[in-house]
Write a protein that holds these residues in place. Structure first.
Motif, short mmCIF file in Angstrom:
data_model
loop_
_atom_site.label_atom_id
_atom_site.label_comp_id
_atom_site.label_asym_id
_atom_site.label_seq_id
_atom_site.Cartn_x
_atom_site.Cartn_y
_atom_site.Cartn_z
N VAL A 56 0.84 -1.20 0.00
CA VAL A 56 0.00 0.00 0.00
C VAL A 56 0.88 1.25 0.00
O VAL A 56 0.64 2.19 -0.76
CB VAL A 56 -0.97 0.00 1.21
CG1 VAL A 56 -1.61 1.36 1.40
CG2 VAL A 56 -2.04 -1.07 1.04
N ALA A 72 -7.44 0.49 2.54
CA ALA A 72 -6.76 -0.80 2.48
C ALA A 72 -5.70 -0.89 3.57
O ALA A 72 -5.61 -1.89 4.30
CB ALA A 72 -6.14 -1.02 1.11
N SER A 75 -7.25 -1.12 7.00
CA SER A 75 -7.90 -2.43 7.14
C SER A 75 -6.87 -3.51 7.44
O SER A 75 -7.11 -4.39 8.27
CB SER A 75 -8.68 -2.79 5.87
OG SER A 75 -9.78 -1.93 5.72
N GLY A 112 -9.43 -5.10 3.14
CA GLY A 112 -8.19 -4.47 2.70
C GLY A 112 -7.77 -4.90 1.31
O GLY A 112 -7.42 -4.07 0.47
N TRP A 113 -7.84 -6.21 1.05
CA TRP A 113 -7.44 -6.70 -0.28
C TRP A 113 -8.41 -6.25 -1.36
O TRP A 113 -7.98 -5.92 -2.48
CB TRP A 113 -7.29 -8.23 -0.27
CG TRP A 113 -6.07 -8.66 0.49
CD1 TRP A 113 -6.04 -9.35 1.66
CD2 TRP A 113 -4.70 -8.41 0.16
NE1 TRP A 113 -4.73 -9.55 2.07
CE2 TRP A 113 -3.90 -8.98 1.17
CE3 TRP A 113 -4.07 -7.75 -0.90
CZ2 TRP A 113 -2.50 -8.92 1.14
CZ3 TRP A 113 -2.67 -7.69 -0.92
CH2 TRP A 113 -1.91 -8.27 0.09
N LEU A 115 -10.22 -3.46 -1.30
CA LEU A 115 -9.96 -2.03 -1.51
C LEU A 115 -8.68 -1.82 -2.30
O LEU A 115 -8.63 -0.96 -3.20
CB LEU A 115 -9.88 -1.28 -0.17
CG LEU A 115 -11.19 -1.17 0.60
CD1 LEU A 115 -10.95 -0.53 1.96
CD2 LEU A 115 -12.22 -0.37 -0.19
N LEU A 116 -7.66 -2.61 -2.01
CA LEU A 116 -6.40 -2.48 -2.75
C LEU A 116 -6.62 -2.86 -4.22
O LEU A 116 -6.13 -2.16 -5.12
CB LEU A 116 -5.33 -3.37 -2.12
CG LEU A 116 -3.93 -3.30 -2.75
CD1 LEU A 116 -3.40 -1.87 -2.78
CD2 LEU A 116 -2.97 -4.22 -2.01
#
Length: 122
Positions: A56, A72, A75, A112-113, A115-116
């Motif tokens: 990130v 991300a 998270s 998180g994944w 959103l990334l």
């Protein structure tokens, strides 16, 4: 935010090595096989998501002001605290009720994944 996530990622990765080494050298004879497995799972996810935080941070150096990247990163950090943290505490104390927190951390990892991925697509 890029530098913040890179710094947090470095700290998280360093802690994961310390916590992993402590488990391997200081706890192996003190924990049941099941609790040792829980502890090792915590370390594994801790490291993987530390790398996620570094990722990130690296991407954020190229993309400015991305709410998706920020989401991300946070998270991943929340996931490490809740998922790995609950497994560490559960293994060290034997309080298995803490296992109820672990899936919340897992959900934070998934968020998180996602959103990334969305940030990368955009």
């Amino acid at each position: 935010m890029a530098k913040i996530f890179l710094l947090i990622g470095c700290i998280v990765m360093g802690l994961s090595v310390v916590i992993g080494a402590f488990g391997a050298h200081g706890l192996e004879s003190r924990l049941s096989e099941k609790m040792m497995k829980n502890y090792q799972t915590g370390v594994q996810y801790h490291m993987i998501h530390g790398i996620g935080l570094l990722t990130v941070g690296i991407i954020a150096m190229k993309v400015t002001n991305s709410a998706l990247l920020n989401g991300a990163g946070w998270s991943f950090l929340i996931g490490i605290i809740l998922f790995s943290g609950s497994l560490y505490v559960m293994a060290l104390t034997g309080i298995t009720k803490l296992g109820a927190i672990t899936p919340i951390g897992g959900l934070a990892f998934i968020v998180g994944w996602v959103l990334l991925a969305i940030a990368v697509i955009k």
